[in-house]
Each structure stands twice: as structure tokens, then as C-alpha cells.
Scaffold this active site. Structure first.
Site, PDB file in Angstrom:
ATOM      1  N   SER A 113       0.808  -1.218   0.000  1.00 46.87           N
ATOM      2  CA  SER A 113       0.000   0.000   0.000  1.00 46.87           C
ATOM      3  C   SER A 113       0.843   1.270   0.000  1.00 46.87           C
ATOM      4  O   SER A 113       1.623   1.493  -0.906  1.00 46.87           O
ATOM      5  CB  SER A 113      -0.951  -0.039   1.202  1.00 46.87           C
ATOM      6  OG  SER A 113      -1.872   0.994   1.112  1.00 46.87           O
ATOM      7  N   HIS A 114       0.718   2.076   1.052  1.00 43.82           N
ATOM      8  CA  HIS A 114       1.375   3.375   1.133  1.00 43.82           C
ATOM      9  C   HIS A 114       2.770   3.270   1.735  1.00 43.82           C
ATOM     10  O   HIS A 114       3.431   4.290   1.895  1.00 43.82           O
ATOM     11  CB  HIS A 114       0.511   4.289   1.990  1.00 43.82           C
ATOM     12  CG  HIS A 114       0.175   3.630   3.305  1.00 43.82           C
ATOM     13  ND1 HIS A 114      -0.684   2.562   3.383  1.00 43.82           N
ATOM     14  CD2 HIS A 114       0.609   3.851   4.549  1.00 43.82           C
ATOM     15  CE1 HIS A 114      -0.773   2.148   4.631  1.00 43.82           C
ATOM     16  NE2 HIS A 114       0.002   2.912   5.365  1.00 43.82           N
ATOM     17  N   LYS A 126      -1.995  -9.874  -0.391  1.00 43.62           N
ATOM     18  CA  LYS A 126      -3.263 -10.194   0.252  1.00 43.62           C
ATOM     19  C   LYS A 126      -4.161 -10.949  -0.703  1.00 43.62           C
ATOM     20  O   LYS A 126      -4.022 -10.862  -1.930  1.00 43.62           O
ATOM     21  CB  LYS A 126      -3.956  -8.939   0.774  1.00 43.62           C
ATOM     22  CG  LYS A 126      -4.517  -8.043  -0.281  1.00 43.62           C
ATOM     23  CD  LYS A 126      -5.330  -6.947   0.395  1.00 43.62           C
ATOM     24  CE  LYS A 126      -5.827  -5.966  -0.620  1.00 43.62           C
ATOM     25  NZ  LYS A 126      -6.727  -4.991  -0.037  1.00 43.62           N
ATOM     26  N   ASP A 277      -2.009   6.582  -3.447  1.00 45.40           N
ATOM     27  CA  ASP A 277      -0.901   5.867  -2.803  1.00 45.40           C
ATOM     28  C   ASP A 277      -0.300   4.776  -3.690  1.00 45.40           C
ATOM     29  O   ASP A 277      -0.642   4.657  -4.869  1.00 45.40           O
ATOM     30  CB  ASP A 277      -1.359   5.282  -1.462  1.00 45.40           C
ATOM     31  CG  ASP A 277      -2.279   4.084  -1.643  1.00 45.40           C
ATOM     32  OD1 ASP A 277      -3.002   4.042  -2.655  1.00 45.40           O
ATOM     33  OD2 ASP A 277      -2.267   3.184  -0.786  1.00 45.40           O
ATOM     34  N   ASP A 279      -0.647   1.554  -4.162  1.00 42.68           N
ATOM     35  CA  ASP A 279      -1.504   0.636  -4.917  1.00 42.68           C
ATOM     36  C   ASP A 279      -2.794   1.280  -5.399  1.00 42.68           C
ATOM     37  O   ASP A 279      -3.684   0.584  -5.907  1.00 42.68           O
ATOM     38  CB  ASP A 279      -1.807  -0.612  -4.079  1.00 42.68           C
ATOM     39  CG  ASP A 279      -2.560  -0.283  -2.803  1.00 42.68           C
ATOM     40  OD1 ASP A 279      -2.346   0.818  -2.260  1.00 42.68           O
ATOM     41  OD2 ASP A 279      -3.357  -1.116  -2.350  1.00 42.68           O
ATOM     42  N   ASP A 281      -5.380   2.796  -3.891  1.00 44.03           N
ATOM     43  CA  ASP A 281      -6.686   2.763  -3.239  1.00 44.03           C
ATOM     44  C   ASP A 281      -6.925   3.964  -2.332  1.00 44.03           C
ATOM     45  O   ASP A 281      -8.056   4.225  -1.947  1.00 44.03           O
ATOM     46  CB  ASP A 281      -6.914   1.422  -2.500  1.00 44.03           C
ATOM     47  CG  ASP A 281      -5.856   1.124  -1.467  1.00 44.03           C
ATOM     48  OD1 ASP A 281      -4.904   1.915  -1.320  1.00 44.03           O
ATOM     49  OD2 ASP A 281      -5.989   0.083  -0.793  1.00 44.03           O
ATOM     50  N   ARG A 282      -5.869   4.700  -1.981  1.00 43.24           N
ATOM     51  CA  ARG A 282      -6.068   5.868  -1.121  1.00 43.24           C
ATOM     52  C   ARG A 282      -6.099   7.152  -1.939  1.00 43.24           C
ATOM     53  O   ARG A 282      -5.583   7.187  -3.054  1.00 43.24           O
ATOM     54  CB  ARG A 282      -4.925   5.984  -0.113  1.00 43.24           C
ATOM     55  CG  ARG A 282      -4.886   4.862   0.873  1.00 43.24           C
ATOM     56  CD  ARG A 282      -3.825   5.118   1.908  1.00 43.24           C
ATOM     57  NE  ARG A 282      -3.887   4.066   2.913  1.00 43.24           N
ATOM     58  CZ  ARG A 282      -3.437   4.189   4.160  1.00 43.24           C
ATOM     59  NH1 ARG A 282      -2.881   5.326   4.543  1.00 43.24           N
ATOM     60  NH2 ARG A 282      -3.538   3.201   5.008  1.00 43.24           N
ATOM     61  N   GLU A 364     -10.729   7.295   7.798  1.00 38.49           N
ATOM     62  CA  GLU A 364      -9.958   8.518   8.014  1.00 38.49           C
ATOM     63  C   GLU A 364      -8.582   8.449   7.364  1.00 38.49           C
ATOM     64  O   GLU A 364      -7.955   9.458   7.137  1.00 38.49           O
ATOM     65  CB  GLU A 364      -9.819   8.810   9.510  1.00 38.49           C
ATOM     66  CG  GLU A 364      -9.313   7.649  10.378  1.00 38.49           C
ATOM     67  CD  GLU A 364      -7.886   7.258  10.143  1.00 38.49           C
ATOM     68  OE1 GLU A 364      -7.072   8.168   9.938  1.00 38.49           O
ATOM     69  OE2 GLU A 364      -7.577   6.042  10.168  1.00 38.49           O
ATOM     70  N   SER A 365      -8.117   7.234   7.070  1.00 36.83           N
ATOM     71  CA  SER A 365      -6.787   7.040   6.509  1.00 36.83           C
ATOM     72  C   SER A 365      -6.788   7.199   4.994  1.00 36.83           C
ATOM     73  O   SER A 365      -6.113   6.459   4.298  1.00 36.83           O
ATOM     74  CB  SER A 365      -6.292   5.652   6.887  1.00 36.83           C
ATOM     75  OG  SER A 365      -7.253   4.681   6.505  1.00 36.83           O
ATOM     76  N   LYS A 376     -11.305   0.257  -1.399  1.00 37.83           N
ATOM     77  CA  LYS A 376     -11.313   1.700  -1.540  1.00 37.83           C
ATOM     78  C   LYS A 376     -10.665   2.043  -2.871  1.00 37.83           C
ATOM     79  O   LYS A 376      -9.938   1.236  -3.434  1.00 37.83           O
ATOM     80  CB  LYS A 376     -10.636   2.379  -0.367  1.00 37.83           C
ATOM     81  CG  LYS A 376      -9.240   1.892  -0.078  1.00 37.83           C
ATOM     82  CD  LYS A 376      -8.799   2.373   1.305  1.00 37.83           C
ATOM     83  CE  LYS A 376      -7.446   1.832   1.652  1.00 37.83           C
ATOM     84  NZ  LYS A 376      -7.421   1.141   2.940  1.00 37.83           N
TER      85      LYS A 376
HETATM   86  C1  G1P Z   1      -4.130   1.427   8.097  1.00 38.06           C
HETATM   87  C2  G1P Z   1      -5.293   2.376   8.212  1.00 38.06           C
HETATM   88  C3  G1P Z   1      -6.588   1.661   7.904  1.00 38.06           C
HETATM   89  C4  G1P Z   1      -6.490   1.004   6.528  1.00 38.06           C
HETATM   90  C5  G1P Z   1      -5.251   0.133   6.449  1.00 38.06           C
HETATM   91  C6  G1P Z   1      -5.040  -0.423   5.056  1.00 38.06           C
HETATM   92  O1  G1P Z   1      -4.269   0.373   9.012  1.00 38.06           O
HETATM   93  O2  G1P Z   1      -5.357   2.950   9.494  1.00 38.06           O
HETATM   94  O3  G1P Z   1      -7.640   2.585   7.941  1.00 38.06           O
HETATM   95  O4  G1P Z   1      -7.613   0.230   6.280  1.00 38.06           O
HETATM   96  O5  G1P Z   1      -4.097   0.894   6.799  1.00 38.06           O
HETATM   97  O6  G1P Z   1      -4.879   0.582   4.101  1.00 38.06           O
HETATM   98  P1  G1P Z   1      -3.543   0.353  10.435  1.00 38.06           P
HETATM   99  O7  G1P Z   1      -2.070   0.521  10.182  1.00 38.06           O
HETATM  100  O8  G1P Z   1      -4.073   1.524  11.206  1.00 38.06           O
HETATM  101  O9  G1P Z   1      -3.927  -0.961  11.035  1.00 38.06           O
HETATM  102 ZN    ZN Z   2      -3.198   1.391  -0.464  1.00 39.69          ZN
END
Ligand code: G1P
Ligand code: ZN
Length: 542
Positions: A113-114, A126, A277, A279, A281-282, A364-365, A376
Site C-alpha cells: 500500500s502506502h 493479500k 498511494d 496501490d 486505493d487511497r 480517516e486514513s 477503496k
Molecule cells: C491502516 C489504516 C486503515 C487502513 C489500512 C489499510 O491500518 O489505518 O484505515 O484500512 O491501513 O490501508 P492500520 O495501520 O491503522 O492498522
Molecule cells: Zn493502499
């Protein structure tokens, strides 16, 4: 059959977290490590025999090698078809769409992801199920159980495949269908949004900057924004995916997308700025001189979605993760539709979406999405904003101010304490948990605690329960502090503190966020003993 059975032993700690298995890249590169997890996925779903999958990733370091391994394992496990993005690339939402569009049994998505990419950074994998969404806890529990007992995996000894050209190839008995990563996704977007309206907006001189952060959204944003909607060349920056994301941190927030923020807050700023981000999705949404928090963005989109053709019939309901601000609840209440509060992680939205209980969801992320896929979707959020901007003819700032005047403002910030020693983070959570019953009525600085609990979720669709999903402290007057440990970090423990307070539409709507939250920040620190982190303040504030 050139399929080989290799013996192996379980690896420690292959527990899928908030979104799959995420580790340092070198951990994944150990012989047999990725293979163990992939075989555990296949075993956990009663084998891959006769099944069809989607496979793709965000292009980070080790993406290409991992895809070759997965293809060979899918073939050796008897899968009949794998649909893979050209060059091994698929954004997470595009992978979700391909699973649904082609009715495959599931998919494997490669991404952290990010988190940064590179041999010394992060990698992840995943499994998504046939609805296109992340595997629910029942499935991830089976995968985890299997990783602890696995003793062999199957892999073809065929040569690596060339994934550079679109078309169908054969790997042993299995079809490998290489697709353009963008085409089907773009077609879906065209069914949801008024592309002509958005084209007219750009033709009228509307200026936008999209920062793809050297990550997977680059090709999608370039094709759609510049190629189809007529945004001028150069609208998309950092649009070519690279294995280490240009040595950056592909996390679309004001800290990591600072160049974009500087442009949006500088002279002659574009009308609209956005980023996504690793991948895809954000999303981050910015106007000239205004940053829209993800919680507010979800609420604004919920209030305005009906302006886009795909949502013209209105919304069934809105869901948000528990730590996300209450802003979207206020919209749902006014619209007279359902609102849901789920644990952190997109997988919890899947059942609500499948059951038709909600249309929009968000976290919120920087995660926002709808029932069009089961992930997302960063670019989707950007296109919905563009459609709303085109319809309303107002600036981002005016839309947000109008929203606050109508619904009030939920001041909101998340403070992250990263890479803490695990025992310190656990002690802070343990001590908070043991105080929960005695906090109500306590005065902390300027605030008084009205209640406290640990969030549990009962899934209204399948009745499954999830416990210990974050500690919540409520204050008189409506402020709230939430504490939880990250499930996606790869180093030590990350403590997230989520802070929120509310003013109604006639109150002071334009106070600087941290100043507006000063009392709840102080109270949260006091109650939890945050000084034990040994830090002067949070590492990241969003
Ligand atoms: C974080 C974000 C959460 C999101 C996840 C995957 O997870 O807080 O909202 O779904 O990344 O992108 P966390 O590191 O808080 O468990
Ligand atoms: Zn992502």
C-alpha cells in the site's frame, strides 16, 4: 506434468494484518517465504484446482518476481486461468473490479500500500475473495492456521513468462490472460461519472494537479485525466510507476505529498489537487489553499454523490470505520439513510456493500469508495469530486465551507507514534483498558470524560464479532479520543491516537485544527500516559 512438490517448514509470523501479510521485502525474498503464504491461501480455500484468479501488484520491488512465483504455483495447484495486469501491474481497485467483472474465484494483490518500496523497504500480499474484497476474518484465520502447519508447496518448473504484451498464453495447463490494467477500470468509471461534464470543466480552463507519487495510479490517471478528459499534459506528475516510488513514501497525506501541498497552498495554485498511494486505493483531496480531511471528504461526497450519474438514485447508506470522524453520520442522518460504524480495515465494509445496506464507505486514513468495487478507490474519489465540482460550479473551499455551515464541523486529527518498542505500546494499551470502567466523570484539564469503552463490532449481515478494535474515550460536549495499534506497520508497534471535537454550523468553523483540538490532545495524553513513548510528540500528524 512439470509441477514440483517442494517440502517446506512454516515461517514465524505469517499472520495477515489489517490488509494482508506485510513484511520487509527481504523477509519475502527468503527462499520459500512467499511460497508458504501462497500455498496456505490455496489450501485455506480448499485448493486452487479448477479455479480462476486475478493477480497483479503495484509494481514495487519484488513485484515482478513474486508474480512469476504465483503464476507457477497457481498452475501447479491446478488453476485453470489467471488474469494478470500487463507488466504485472494492477491497482488494488482495478484488481477488485477484474475479479468481479470476470467472476473469478478470487485474486492475489501484491502491495504494501502506502509503505515505501525497495529491497530494504516493504512488500505485501493479500488475498481477495470472489466479491472482489479483502478476505474476511474467517478466511484470514484459515490462512493463518495453515501457515503454521504447512509442510510442502507445489510449483511448476516452467520458465518465467513474458508479461509485457497483452494477450493469452499458456503455462502448463493454465491460461494466463494478460490484460491492459486500465481499460476495464476506465470503462467502469465512465458508467459512474459524467465524463462530458468533466471534459467541459477542463475545457473551460479548470486547473488540476494529480500526484501519482511514482506509484501504480500513474497510468490510470494519465489515461483518464489527460487522455480522455482533456486535462492538459503535465496535470499528472510522477506518473510513471517505479520499483522504489522514486525513493519516496507513496502515502497521500500532507506530510508525504508535501510538494503537492506546497503548490496547492502557493501562489497561482491550481483549482484542484489530488494524490493517491502505492496501490491506488487511497486518495488525498486538496483545493487552492484548502486541505480536505478524508473524514470530511467522505461526508462531502455522501452529501453530493447524487450529482453523479452512477449515484443519481441516491445512496442506500454510508459506512465509516470507527476512528473516522462522525461527519458522514451527520449527512446520513439528514438524508434519512443508514449509517454504520465498523472496525478499521476495508474488509468490514464488504458484507454491508454486498447486502446493499451502504453505497459509500470511507476511512480517516484517506480511503473512500463505493459499491462499484470492494476496495477503496483513490481515482474514483478524485473523479467523483471532479463530477461534483463540475456540477456545482463552486471551488473546493466553497463546497467545504457550505458543508460545514450545513452540518457543523468535526475537527479531526490523527497522531501516530511510529516504531515504538512493542512492550511500551502494549503497556499503554493495557493500562488504558484497565481504566475504562473508572474514567467516566473524571476531569482532565478543561474536559470531563463522559464515558469510555473498547470498540466491538457485531456484523449485521453475518453475525460475526470482532473485539478489541480500539479504545474510545468520550468527553462531555462531544469530543472523542481513540487509541489503537496499527495492524499494518512492519517495524515495532505504531500507536495511533485519533482526536475529534465538534462545533455546529453557527460556531467557529475556521480555527487551526491542532489548536481546535488542544484540549482533547492534552486530555488524551494525560489519560494514556503518552510520555512513556519517550517522544516529544507524534511522528506523523494528519
Ligand atoms: C491502516 C489504516 C486503515 C487502513 C489500512 C489499510 O491500518 O489505518 O484505515 O484500512 O491501513 O490501508 P492500520 O495501520 O491503522 O492498522
Ligand atoms: Zn493502499
Amino acid at each position: 506434468m512439470p509441477a514440483v512438490l517442494k517440502s517446506t517448514a512454516p515461517f514465524e509470523g505469517q499472520k495477515p494484518g489489517t490488509s494482508g501479510l506485510r513484511k520487509k521485502t527481504r523477509v519475502f525474498m527468503q527462499p520459500g517465504y512467499l511460497e508458504n503464504f501462497v500455498q496456505s491461501v490455496f489450501d485455506a480455500i480448499d485448493g486452487a484446482e479448477g479455479k480462476r484468479f486475478v493477480v497483479g501488484g503495484d509494481g514495487r520491488y519484488f513485484n515482478a518476481e513474486a508474480i512469476q512465483t504465483i503464476l507457477k504455483m497457481a498452475a501447479a495447484n491446478g488453476a485453470t486461468e489467471v488474469i494478470v495486469g500487463q507488466g504485472g501491474l494492477l491497482s488494488t481497485p482495478a484488481a477488485s473490479h477484474l475479479i468481479r467483472l470476470n467472476g473469478t474465484d478470487g485474486g492475489l494483490i501484491l502491495s504494501a500500500s502506502h509503505n515505501p518500496g525497495g529491497i530494504d523497504e516493504d512488500f505485501g500480499i493479500k488475498y481477495n475473495i470472489s466479491n472482489g474484497g479483502p478476505a474476511p476474518e474467517g478466511v484470514t484465520a484459515k490462512i493463518l492456521a495453515r501457515t503454521t502447519e504447512i509442510d510442502s508447496y507445489k510449483i511448476s518448473d516452467a520458465a518465467d513468462m513474458d508479461l509485457t504484451a497483452v494477450g493469452t498464453q499458456v503455462l502448463d495447463q493454465m491460461q494466463v490472460v494478460i490484460v491492459d490494467p486500465v481499460t476495464d477500470y476506465q470503462a467502469l468509471m465512465e458508467t459512474l461519472f459524467d465524463f462530458n461534464k468533466i471534459r467541459a470543466l477542463f475545457a473551460g480552463g479548470f486547473r488540476m494537479r494529480f500526484d501519482a507519487m511514482h506509484a501504480v495510479t500513474g497510468p490510470y490517471a494519465t489515461a483518464i485525466l489527460e487522455g480522455t478528459l482533456g486535462a492538459p499534459k503535465g496535470t499528472v506528475v510522477n506518473g510513471v510507476p517505479s520499483v522504489d516510488f522514486g525513493k519516496g513514501h507513496p502515502d497521500p497525506n500532507p506530510v508525504w505529498a508535501k510538494t503537492l501541498m506546497d503548490e496547492m497552498f502557493g501562489e497561482n495554485a491550481p483549482d484542484f489537487g489530488a494524490a493517491s498511494d502505492g496501490d491506488g486505493d487511497r486518495n488525498m483531496i486538496v483545493g487552492a489553499g484548502v486541505y480536505v480531511t478524508p473524514s470530511d471528504s467522505l461526508a462531502v461526497l455522501a452529501a453530493n454523490a447524487h450529482l453523479a450519474p452512477g449515484y443519481a438514485k441516491g445512496l442506500a447508506g454510508v459506512a465509516r470505520s470507527m476512528p473516522t470522524s462522525a461527519a458522514s453520520d451527520r449527512v446520513a442522518e439528514k438524508l434519512g439513510i443508514g449509517s454504520f460504524e465498523t472496525p478499521t480495515g476495508w474488509k468490514f465494509f464488504g458484507n454491508l456493500l454486498d447486502a446493499g445496506k451502504v453505497t459509500l464507505c470511507g476511512e480517516e486514513s484517506a480511503g473512500t469508495g463505493s459499491d462499484h468495487v470492494r476496495e477503496k478507490d483513490g481515482l474514483w474519489a478524485v473523479l467523483l469530486w471532479l463530477n461534483v465540482l463540475a456540477e456545482r460550479g463552486l471551488s473546493v473551499q466553497d463546497i467545504r465551507t457550505d458543508h460545514w455551515q450545513t452540518y457543523g464541523r468535526d475537527y479531526y486529527s490523527r497522531h501516530d507514534y511510529e516504531a515504538l518498542p512493542v512492550d511500551i505500546a502494549n503497556t499503554i494499551m493495557y493500562d488504558l483498558r484497565s481504566q475504562l470502567d473508572t474514567l467516566a466523570g473524571r476531569s482532565v484539564g478543561a474536559l470531563t470524560v463522559s464515558g469510555a469503552d473498547e470498540f466491538s463490532y457485531l456484523d449485521p449481515v453475518d453475525g460475526s464479532e470482532s473485539h478489541q478494535q480500539g479504545i474510545r474515550i468520550f468527553f462531555e460536549g462531544g469530543a472523542r479520543a481513540v487509541f489503537r495499534l496499527s495492524g499494518t506497520g512492519t517495524e515495532g508497534a505504531t500507536l495511533r491516537v485519533y482526536l475529534q471535537s465538534y462545533v455546529d454550523g453557527s460556531g467557529d468553523l475556521h480555527v487551526e485544527t491542532q489548536a481546535a483540538l488542544a484540549d482533547v490532545i492534552a486530555a488524551a495524553s494525560d489519560i494514556s500516559g503518552l510520555e512513556r513513548t519517550g517522544r516529544d510528540g507524534p511522528d506523523v500528524m494528519t
